[in-house]
Motif scaffolding. Sequence first.
Motif, short mmCIF file in Angstrom:
data_model
loop_
_atom_site.label_atom_id
_atom_site.label_comp_id
_atom_site.label_asym_id
_atom_site.label_seq_id
_atom_site.Cartn_x
_atom_site.Cartn_y
_atom_site.Cartn_z
N ILE A 131 0.83 -1.21 0.00
CA ILE A 131 0.00 0.00 0.00
C ILE A 131 0.86 1.25 0.00
O ILE A 131 0.57 2.23 -0.71
CB ILE A 131 -0.95 -0.01 1.21
N THR A 132 1.95 1.23 0.78
CA THR A 132 2.85 2.39 0.81
C THR A 132 3.50 2.61 -0.54
O THR A 132 3.57 3.74 -1.04
CB THR A 132 3.93 2.19 1.88
N ALA A 133 3.99 1.52 -1.15
CA ALA A 133 4.63 1.63 -2.47
C ALA A 133 3.63 2.13 -3.51
O ALA A 133 3.97 2.99 -4.35
CB ALA A 133 5.20 0.28 -2.89
N TRP A 134 2.40 1.61 -3.46
CA TRP A 134 1.37 2.04 -4.41
C TRP A 134 1.05 3.53 -4.23
O TRP A 134 0.92 4.27 -5.22
CB TRP A 134 0.11 1.21 -4.21
N ALA A 135 0.95 3.99 -2.98
CA ALA A 135 0.64 5.39 -2.72
C ALA A 135 1.76 6.31 -3.20
O ALA A 135 1.51 7.35 -3.82
CB ALA A 135 0.39 5.60 -1.23
N VAL A 136 3.01 5.90 -2.93
CA VAL A 136 4.16 6.72 -3.34
C VAL A 136 4.26 6.79 -4.86
O VAL A 136 4.45 7.87 -5.44
CB VAL A 136 5.46 6.17 -2.73
N VAL A 137 4.14 5.64 -5.51
CA VAL A 137 4.24 5.60 -6.98
C VAL A 137 3.09 6.38 -7.63
O VAL A 137 3.30 7.13 -8.59
CB VAL A 137 4.25 4.14 -7.48
N SER A 138 1.88 6.22 -7.10
CA SER A 138 0.72 6.94 -7.65
C SER A 138 0.90 8.44 -7.51
O SER A 138 0.60 9.21 -8.43
CB SER A 138 -0.56 6.48 -6.95
N LEU A 139 1.39 8.87 -6.33
CA LEU A 139 1.62 10.30 -6.12
C LEU A 139 2.70 10.82 -7.05
O LEU A 139 2.58 11.91 -7.62
CB LEU A 139 2.01 10.55 -4.66
N PHE A 140 3.76 10.03 -7.22
CA PHE A 140 4.85 10.43 -8.12
C PHE A 140 4.34 10.58 -9.55
O PHE A 140 4.64 11.58 -10.23
CB PHE A 140 5.97 9.39 -8.06
N ILE A 141 3.58 9.61 -10.03
CA ILE A 141 3.07 9.65 -11.40
C ILE A 141 2.11 10.84 -11.58
O ILE A 141 2.15 11.53 -12.60
CB ILE A 141 2.36 8.33 -11.75
N TYR A 142 1.26 11.07 -10.58
CA TYR A 142 0.30 12.18 -10.67
C TYR A 142 1.03 13.52 -10.77
O TYR A 142 0.72 14.35 -11.64
CB TYR A 142 -0.62 12.16 -9.46
N ILE A 143 2.02 13.73 -9.88
CA ILE A 143 2.76 15.00 -9.90
C ILE A 143 3.61 15.11 -11.16
O ILE A 143 3.73 16.18 -11.76
CB ILE A 143 3.64 15.12 -8.64
N ASP A 144 4.18 13.99 -11.58
CA ASP A 144 5.05 13.99 -12.76
C ASP A 144 4.28 14.34 -14.03
O ASP A 144 4.86 14.88 -14.98
CB ASP A 144 5.70 12.61 -12.92
N ASN A 145 2.97 14.06 -14.04
CA ASN A 145 2.15 14.33 -15.23
C ASN A 145 1.55 15.73 -15.25
O ASN A 145 1.01 16.15 -16.28
CB ASN A 145 1.01 13.31 -15.33
N ILE A 146 1.63 16.44 -14.12
CA ILE A 146 1.00 17.76 -14.06
C ILE A 146 1.65 18.73 -15.04
O ILE A 146 0.98 19.36 -15.86
CB ILE A 146 1.08 18.32 -12.62
N LEU A 147 2.98 18.85 -14.97
CA LEU A 147 3.68 19.82 -15.80
C LEU A 147 3.57 19.52 -17.30
O LEU A 147 3.22 20.41 -18.09
CB LEU A 147 5.15 19.92 -15.38
N PRO A 148 3.85 18.28 -17.76
CA PRO A 148 3.71 18.00 -19.20
C PRO A 148 2.30 18.25 -19.73
O PRO A 148 2.13 18.81 -20.82
CB PRO A 148 4.09 16.52 -19.31
#
Length: 214
Positions: free
Chosen positions: A33-50
């Motif tokens: 669950i921790t890994a999923w939350a961290v990866v999901s947050l990373f992907i979400y933030i990483d997609n904001i700027l592009p």
Amino acid sequence: MDINNVKDPLRFRWRQLLNYFFQGLIILAPITITAWAVVSLFIYIDNILPNFIHSIFPVFYKPDENGDIEKIPGVGFLVITIIIILVGYVSTSYIVGKIVDFFGHLLERTPGIKFIYTAVKDFLEAFAGEKRKFDKPVLVSVDAPDVWRIGFMTQESGEKLDLVDHVVVYVPHSYAVSGIVYIVPLEKVKLLHHVSSTEAMKFALSGGVAELTH
């Protein structure tokens, strides 16, 4: 041949397998669950700027043959993190701070927008920054004289509510993001001087399972 002797070993093995299953679940579930939350947050933030740049300047981020926006993984996350740090650094200056305060007051007086702005601002300031509210863990008695709940003193005076010698205490619910606000007499509150706010919050949210360290 005794049938009961055959059933007992089978029952023991099933019980042992069930114990192994729950033990594995206890180990893997928090990690997963921790890994999923961290990866999901990373992907979400990483997609904001592009996505934002593509909507304004489509030339910089062209979609591929599948319609997906071409981007370098991690660049968006890094750029947004740097922007947030720079904004935090620049906002410490007097002039920029006054400009931020001006626009903040403007948004707080704008109908409709002020509810969203103030709610998000107060929520974030409660956990971080110079105006943190959940930094005074306490024990509060609200149900019975010898029954205590763990919470956080958010205001040291209830005078504005016409309740002199009262304080405002927020009590979080276990395994939830909700809580209850109590306005209680000061004598019903005990400050937890040797417990950090992080440990107190973790203790309350975990239903008292997390250990407190001094």
